[in-house]
Design an enzyme around this catalytic site. Structure first.
Site, PDB file in Angstrom:
ATOM      1  N   ASP A   1       0.907  -1.198   0.003  1.00 16.89           N
ATOM      2  CA  ASP A   1      -0.117   0.084   0.088  1.00 16.89           C
ATOM      3  C   ASP A   1       0.799   1.153  -0.008  1.00 16.89           C
ATOM      4  O   ASP A   1       0.513   2.141  -0.946  1.00 16.89           O
ATOM      5  CB  ASP A   1      -0.830   0.000   1.251  1.00 16.89           C
ATOM      6  CG  ASP A   1      -1.733  -1.089   1.167  1.00 16.89           C
ATOM      7  OD1 ASP A   1      -2.540  -1.462   0.258  1.00 16.89           O
ATOM      8  OD2 ASP A   1      -2.155  -1.553   2.179  1.00 16.89           O
TER       9      ASP A   1
ATOM     10  N   ASP B   1      -7.607  -0.020  11.096  1.00 17.71           N
ATOM     11  CA  ASP B   1      -6.506   0.455  11.330  1.00 17.71           C
ATOM     12  C   ASP B   1      -6.918   2.104  10.787  1.00 17.71           C
ATOM     13  O   ASP B   1      -6.389   2.819  11.310  1.00 17.71           O
ATOM     14  CB  ASP B   1      -5.232  -0.090  10.703  1.00 17.71           C
ATOM     15  CG  ASP B   1      -4.735  -0.966  11.262  1.00 17.71           C
ATOM     16  OD1 ASP B   1      -4.856  -1.408  12.428  1.00 17.71           O
ATOM     17  OD2 ASP B   1      -3.584  -1.989  10.384  1.00 17.71           O
TER      18      ASP B   1
ATOM     19  N   SER C   1      -2.124 -10.398   3.032  1.00 15.25           N
ATOM     20  CA  SER C   1      -1.967  -9.184   3.847  1.00 15.25           C
ATOM     21  C   SER C   1      -1.577  -9.532   5.239  1.00 15.25           C
ATOM     22  O   SER C   1      -2.058 -10.180   5.980  1.00 15.25           O
ATOM     23  CB  SER C   1      -3.326  -8.314   3.923  1.00 15.25           C
ATOM     24  OG  SER C   1      -3.142  -7.260   4.496  1.00 15.25           O
TER      25      SER C   1
END
Length: 409
Positions: A18, A127, A179
């Site tokens: 990301d 998050d 992830s």
């Protein structure tokens, strides 16, 4: 937020998929703004290798790599071990790490005179809330950029395509595109085959587990470990005094070798959906278990039972991004008070994923073998129990007589 006003952005940078693509994306979409990367070292080890070079090559003007590992453990993790705080059996590894990282990012953004803070959290995850609420606590007026809520990219596959198009090096491939979030406390795995709860995690596949082995691959011989606590905080292993970082690293090694601390759950995310995650928390699982055992002899019944309710609430507060809140402060103050006599030694036997109590002692133990014994004693008069039972059972007796009088079933 007017994009034309954004000249300098501080980015929460991990070097993962990301945030790797966010640096060029920010420059493309925010007037070629200056991007300052900030990485919080909370013990993710090899993930930090080459981070500075990568950040600069992909467009950052500079990078801060802040060592927060000791603060992370002492100020965030250990107080929750004292509390026994969990969230649906999850030992909160990612939730613990976000507040200290976001706090430091906010401090750097203020110091650098940044116009905005950017993070790479998705719009589906917890998050994004953890980062943004922590930022609000320390930089309440700072604009926040969340590319996942702006860009047209819809999947990790498209992220990889963007990275390839911009010549951004990645440590993952399409086949290993889990992830993950790693720190000294844990490693999480999400995505790919784990998105189907019917699929068993590939624990024995080479490279899947990073902090240890599966229970079936663990040694056939048990390992004993003795942990010393002072006021609820672990300070020594097998008689050797250790700081927080060394202690957790040592327990991670022992736990990992014995298949300790694996958790596969479908949890209830803050944003409303259910999500399946596989967690490795070898040292953390040992600490929680040992502390729990010690409290069985050091806490009185009413405190222990009430503390369990408080622990559940604290686990929810931490998971739900409420670390920097008045209630969390109040709960932690209560927990600290309960830990004044939680000092002693706990021995656990680690064997193929199991943690077996192998002995506990404390100078403040409330366990009195002379009172508890089945043998003859001189301190407990068993006749006293008759009066206690009569009084304790009086409401039941009265209710039963009333029902009989009125023919109530």
């Amino acid at each position: 937020m007017n994009k034309n006003d954004i000249k300098k952005v501080v980015l929460a940078y991990s070097g993962g998929l990301d945030t790797s693509i966010i640096i060029p994306w920010l420059k493309e979409n925010y007037n070629n703004c200056e991007v300052i990367a900030v990485s919080g070292n909370v013990g993710q080890a090899s993930e930090l290798e080459g981070l500075e070079e990568k950040a600069i090559k992909t467009g950052a003007s500079k990078i801060y790599i802040e060592d927060l590992t000791k603060e992370f453990l002492e100020d965030y993790v250990f107080p929750c071990v004292q509390a026994g705080a969990k969230y649906e059996d999850y030992l909160l590894g990612t939730a613990f790490a976000r507040p200290p990282i976001a706090k430091r990012i906010a401090e750097i953004a203020i110091k650098e005179g940044a116009d905005a803070i950017c993070h790479g959290c998705t719009g589906k995850g917890n998050d994004q809330v953890r980062f943004e609420l922590a930022i609000k606590a320390f930089a309440p007026d700072m604009p926040i950029i969340a590319p996942w809520r702006e860009w047209t990219i819809k999947s990790r596959e498209e992220e990889i395509e963007y990275a390839e198009a911009h010549n951004i090096p990645l440590k993952i491939s399409r086949e290993t595109n889990y992830s993950k979030d790693k720190n000294i406390w844990h490693l999480s795995h999400e995505g790919l085959d784990l998105e189907d709860p019917m699929n068993e995690p590939l624990y024995n596949k080479e490279g899947f587990l990073e902090m240890g082995v599966s229970p079936e691959m663990a040694p056939d011989k048990p390992t004993y470990v003795k942990i010393h606590f002072e006021k609820g905080v672990a300070t020594a292993i097998d008689g050797k005094e250790m700081g927080a970082v060394e202690l957790v690293e040592t327990l991670n090694k022992l736990g990992g070798e014995n298949g300790i601390g694996l958790l596969d759950i479908v949890e209830n995310r803050l944003v409303g959906m259910k999500c399946r995650g596989v967690y490795e928390t070898p040292g953390g699982a040992i600490l929680y278990k040992a502390h729990e055992v010690l409290e069985t002899i050091c806490l009185d019944k009413e405190t222990a039972h009430y503390k369990a309710l408080v622990a559940q609430k604290l686990g929810e507060m931490v998971y739900n991004a409420q670390w920097f809140s008045p209630l969390t402060d109040a709960i932690l103050a209560f927990v600290k008070e309960t830990q004044k006599t939680v000092t002693g030694d706990v021995t656990l036997k680690l064997y193929k994923g199991n943690m077996i109590n192998a002995g506990v002692c404390s100078p403040y133990s409330l366990y009195d073998p002379e009172i508890a014994t089945f043998d003859e004693d001189d301190v407990y008069d068993q006749k006293d129990s008759a009066g206690f039972i009569n009084l304790y059972g009086l409401p039941i007796k009265v209710c039963a007589k009333m029902k009989a009088k009125n023919n109530i079933d």
